[in-house]
Scaffold this motif. Structure first.
Motif, PDB file in Angstrom:
ATOM      1  N   ASP A   9     -12.115  17.105  -4.899  1.00 23.02           N
ATOM      2  CA  ASP A   9     -10.708  17.266  -4.538  1.00 23.02           C
ATOM      3  C   ASP A   9     -10.334  16.415  -3.332  1.00 23.02           C
ATOM      4  N   ARG A  10     -11.279  15.700  -2.763  1.00 26.45           N
ATOM      5  CA  ARG A  10     -10.995  14.891  -1.580  1.00 26.45           C
ATOM      6  C   ARG A  10     -10.256  13.612  -1.966  1.00 26.45           C
ATOM      7  N   THR A  11      -9.459  13.098  -1.043  1.00 26.14           N
ATOM      8  CA  THR A  11      -8.703  11.877  -1.267  1.00 26.14           C
ATOM      9  C   THR A  11      -8.957  10.884  -0.143  1.00 26.14           C
ATOM     10  N   VAL A  12      -8.627   9.627  -0.392  1.00 26.11           N
ATOM     11  CA  VAL A  12      -8.686   8.577   0.612  1.00 26.11           C
ATOM     12  C   VAL A  12      -7.357   7.837   0.588  1.00 26.11           C
ATOM     13  N   GLU A  13      -7.029   7.189   1.702  1.00 27.84           N
ATOM     14  CA  GLU A  13      -5.794   6.418   1.777  1.00 27.84           C
ATOM     15  C   GLU A  13      -6.067   4.951   1.475  1.00 27.84           C
ATOM     16  N   VAL A  14      -5.160   4.336   0.714  1.00 22.87           N
ATOM     17  CA  VAL A  14      -5.251   2.909   0.424  1.00 22.87           C
ATOM     18  C   VAL A  14      -3.895   2.274   0.708  1.00 22.87           C
ATOM     19  N   ASP A  15      -3.922   0.985   1.005  1.00 22.20           N
ATOM     20  CA  ASP A  15      -2.703   0.255   1.352  1.00 22.20           C
ATOM     21  C   ASP A  15      -2.192  -0.504   0.138  1.00 22.20           C
ATOM     22  N   LEU A  16      -0.920  -0.270  -0.207  1.00 21.39           N
ATOM     23  CA  LEU A  16      -0.262  -1.019  -1.277  1.00 21.39           C
ATOM     24  C   LEU A  16       0.969  -1.702  -0.692  1.00 21.39           C
ATOM     25  N   GLY A  17       0.841  -2.975  -0.352  1.00 22.37           N
ATOM     26  CA  GLY A  17       1.975  -3.711   0.182  1.00 22.37           C
ATOM     27  C   GLY A  17       2.563  -3.099   1.431  1.00 22.37           C
ATOM     28  N   GLY A  18       1.718  -2.539   2.282  1.00 26.56           N
ATOM     29  CA  GLY A  18       2.196  -1.937   3.526  1.00 26.56           C
ATOM     30  C   GLY A  18       2.504  -0.463   3.430  1.00 26.56           C
ATOM     31  N   ARG A  19       2.337   0.138   2.258  1.00 28.83           N
ATOM     32  CA  ARG A  19       2.572   1.577   2.098  1.00 28.83           C
ATOM     33  C   ARG A  19       1.237   2.257   1.836  1.00 28.83           C
ATOM     34  N   LEU A  20       0.964   3.320   2.577  1.00 29.83           N
ATOM     35  CA  LEU A  20      -0.279   4.066   2.407  1.00 29.83           C
ATOM     36  C   LEU A  20      -0.084   5.155   1.358  1.00 29.83           C
ATOM     37  N   VAL A  21      -0.985   5.196   0.385  1.00 30.98           N
ATOM     38  CA  VAL A  21      -0.947   6.235  -0.634  1.00 30.98           C
ATOM     39  C   VAL A  21      -2.338   6.833  -0.750  1.00 30.98           C
ATOM     40  N   THR A  22      -2.419   8.062  -1.232  1.00 27.88           N
ATOM     41  CA  THR A  22      -3.702   8.723  -1.401  1.00 27.88           C
ATOM     42  C   THR A  22      -4.164   8.595  -2.845  1.00 27.88           C
ATOM     43  N   PHE A  52     -11.582  -3.186 -26.770  1.00 20.62           N
ATOM     44  CA  PHE A  52     -10.219  -3.706 -26.676  1.00 20.62           C
ATOM     45  C   PHE A  52     -10.012  -4.513 -25.400  1.00 20.62           C
ATOM     46  N   PHE A  53     -10.735  -4.150 -24.340  1.00 18.59           N
ATOM     47  CA  PHE A  53     -10.513  -4.766 -23.028  1.00 18.59           C
ATOM     48  C   PHE A  53     -11.478  -5.916 -22.733  1.00 18.59           C
ATOM     49  N   ARG A  54     -12.554  -6.007 -23.466  1.00 14.70           N
ATOM     50  CA  ARG A  54     -13.582  -6.991 -23.109  1.00 14.70           C
ATOM     51  C   ARG A  54     -13.092  -8.430 -23.276  1.00 14.70           C
ATOM     52  N   GLY A  55     -12.207  -8.673 -24.213  1.00 18.20           N
ATOM     53  CA  GLY A  55     -11.698 -10.029 -24.391  1.00 18.20           C
ATOM     54  C   GLY A  55     -10.393 -10.290 -23.678  1.00 18.20           C
ATOM     55  N   MET A  56     -10.067  -9.452 -22.692  1.00 16.64           N
ATOM     56  CA  MET A  56      -8.795  -9.544 -21.992  1.00 16.64           C
ATOM     57  C   MET A  56      -9.059  -9.700 -20.494  1.00 16.64           C
ATOM     58  N   PRO A  57      -9.299 -10.919 -20.035  1.00 18.19           N
ATOM     59  CA  PRO A  57      -9.639 -11.106 -18.617  1.00 18.19           C
ATOM     60  C   PRO A  57      -8.478 -10.739 -17.697  1.00 18.19           C
ATOM     61  N   LYS A  58      -8.835 -10.252 -16.529  1.00 20.47           N
ATOM     62  CA  LYS A  58      -7.820  -9.935 -15.526  1.00 20.47           C
ATOM     63  C   LYS A  58      -7.556 -11.162 -14.648  1.00 20.47           C
ATOM     64  N   THR A  59      -6.332 -11.226 -14.128  1.00 23.99           N
ATOM     65  CA  THR A  59      -5.912 -12.325 -13.269  1.00 23.99           C
ATOM     66  C   THR A  59      -5.455 -11.760 -11.936  1.00 23.99           C
ATOM     67  N   ARG A  60      -5.860 -12.403 -10.855  1.00 22.95           N
ATOM     68  CA  ARG A  60      -5.402 -11.983  -9.528  1.00 22.95           C
ATOM     69  C   ARG A  60      -4.045 -12.610  -9.242  1.00 22.95           C
ATOM     70  N   VAL A  61      -3.080 -11.782  -8.875  1.00 24.67           N
ATOM     71  CA  VAL A  61      -1.727 -12.259  -8.604  1.00 24.67           C
ATOM     72  C   VAL A  61      -1.239 -11.659  -7.288  1.00 24.67           C
ATOM     73  N   ASP A  62      -0.285 -12.340  -6.660  1.00 23.83           N
ATOM     74  CA  ASP A  62       0.431 -11.794  -5.515  1.00 23.83           C
ATOM     75  C   ASP A  62       1.652 -11.052  -6.032  1.00 23.83           C
ATOM     76  N   SER A  63       1.928  -9.899  -5.440  1.00 20.92           N
ATOM     77  CA  SER A  63       3.054  -9.089  -5.892  1.00 20.92           C
ATOM     78  C   SER A  63       3.670  -8.368  -4.705  1.00 20.92           C
ATOM     79  N   ARG A  64       4.727  -7.617  -4.967  1.00 22.99           N
ATOM     80  CA  ARG A  64       5.392  -6.865  -3.894  1.00 22.99           C
ATOM     81  C   ARG A  64       4.534  -5.703  -3.395  1.00 22.99           C
ATOM     82  N   ILE A  65       3.441  -5.394  -4.111  1.00 24.82           N
ATOM     83  CA  ILE A  65       2.507  -4.367  -3.638  1.00 24.82           C
ATOM     84  C   ILE A  65       1.227  -5.013  -3.116  1.00 24.82           C
TER      85      ILE A  65
END
Length: 309
Positions: A9-22, A52-65
Motif C-alpha cells: 500500500d506504500r507509494t512514492v512520488e514521481v515528477d511529471l513535467g514539474g508536477r509531483l504525483v504518487t 502484441f508489444f514485442r514488435g512495437m518499439p518505444k520512442t523517447r519524446v519530449d512532451s508537456r509532462i
C-alpha cells in the motif's frame, strides 16, 4: 513489493513535467518508468501474452509532462461501450466548429458512454470512464461518411471527441490532461467486467452518484493475439493547436449486443451526467464489451483540422 509479488500500500512520488504525483511503490512505473521489461510482464498470470508489444518499439519524446516513452502499453484491459443515437443539433452544440459529427442519417448522430479497467499497465492499475462523440475523420469531414459509420460500429476504426474522461489515479490524470489534452479529473471510479456482468460507477465531487451502468455481458468470442486490432483516434487541442491521439486495441475476447436488454444506465449529479444529458440521447443501439484486451496508446501528434469559421 511483497515476497509474493503483490504491491504494497506504500507509494512514492514521481515528477511529471514539474508536477509531483504518487504511484505504487514497486509498481511498473516505479521500477521501469515506461520502459517495462516485457519478459517480467509475461510472467504475470493476468497477462495471456506480450507478443502484441514485442514488435512495437518505444520512442523517447519530449512532451508537456517531460521526456517520456511512447506508446504507453496496457497489457491486460477490459472495456465497455454504450453506443447511442442523439440529435445532431444537440451534438453540434458540444462540438468545436472544426469537427463534424458522424451521422447515421441526416440529423442523427452517435454518442457513447464508455468505461475502462486497466489491470496491468505501464502506469499501473487504474480505471476510467468517458462520454464521447463519434466524429468524421478530421481530414475529410464532409459527406455522410457511411463507410466511416460501418467500420466504426464494427469497432475497426473510430474517431472521437471526448467531453469527459474521469480517472481514479493521479498519474493517469496528469498524463492524460497535461500530456494529451483530455478533460480528465480524479474521482472514485469502480469498473467490474467479467463474462457474466459488466458494471461501472462514477462518483461526483461530493461522493454521490455521477453516472452508473450495469448490463449482462454479451457472449464473448476469443481471438488469437493480433487477429483483430482496432484503432481509435481522439482529437484534442494542446496549447491551442489540434492534435490526434491514436490507440491500437488488440481485442482478445469481445462481444456485441444490438439493442441490449437488461441495461441499467443511471444519471446522477456530476460532470459526466451533465455532459450526457446535454447530448439528449434518444436510444442505446449497441453494447460492446471486451473482457480481455490490450492497448498501445501513442502520444498525440499535431494534425490538420479544417477551419470552418
Amino acid at each position: 513489493m511483497t515476497p509474493s509479488g503483490k504491491l504494497t500500500d506504500r507509494t512514492v512520488e514521481v515528477d511529471l513535467g514539474g508536477r509531483l504525483v504518487t504511484v505504487p511503490e514497486g509498481g511498473l512505473y516505479d521500477r521501469f518508468r515506461m520502459n517495462t521489461d516485457l519478459d517480467e510482464v509475461a510472467r504475470d498470470p493476468r497477462v495471456s501474452s506480450v507478443d502484441f508489444f514485442r514488435g512495437m518499439p518505444k520512442t523517447r519524446v519530449d512532451s508537456r509532462i517531460g521526456p517520456t516513452l511512447t506508446p504507453n502499453f496496457y497489457y491486460r484491459i477490459s472495456t465497455t461501450r454504450l453506443t447511442m443515437l442523439a440529435p445532431t443539433k444537440a451534438i453540434r452544440g458540444r462540438l468545436p466548429q472544426e469537427l463534424d459529427p458522424l451521422e447515421v442519417a441526416p440529423g442523427l448522430g452517435i454518442v457513447s458512454v464508455m468505461a475502462f479497467r486497466y489491470d496491468v499497465c505501464d502506469i499501473d492499475f487504474y480505471t476510467e470512464a468517458a462520454v464521447g462523440i463519434a466524429v468524421k475523420p478530421a481530414r475529410h469531414s464532409r459527406g455522410l461518411g457511411l463507410l466511416d459509420l460501418v467500420t466504426g460500429l464494427k469497432n475497426d476504426s473510430l474517431h472521437s471527441y471526448v467531453l469527459s474522461l474521469p480517472v481514479n489515479t493521479e498519474i493517469a490524470q496528469v498524463r492524460g490532461h497535461d500530456g494529451y489534452g483530455f478533460p480528465k479529473w480524479v474521482t472514485r471510479l469502480d469498473v467490474d467486467i467479467d463474462t457474466e456482468r459488466t458494471s461501472a460507477r462514477v462518483a461526483n465531487d461530493q461522493g454521490g452518484l455521477d453516472l452508473a451502468l450495469s448490463a449482462p455481458t454479451p457472449k464473448q468470442t476469443a481471438r488469437p493475439t493480433g487477429e483483430h486490432v482496432s484503432t481509435l483516434t481522439s482529437y484534442t487541442t494542446i496549447d491551442g493547436a489540434w492534435h490526434a491521439t491514436t490507440s491500437q486495441i488488440n481485442m482478445l475476447s469481445a462481444g456485441t449486443t444490438r439493442f441490449p436488454r437488461g441495461l441499467d444506465l443511471r444519471l446522477g449529479e456530476g460532470r459526466m451526467s451533465q455532459d450526457l444529458r446535454s447530448l439528449k440521447p434518444i436510444r442505446t443501439i449497441q453494447l460492446d464489451v471486451t473482457t480481455e484486451g490490450q492497448l498501445a496508446l501513442h502520444m498525440p501528434v499535431p494534425t490538420s483540422v479544417q477551419d470552418r469559421s
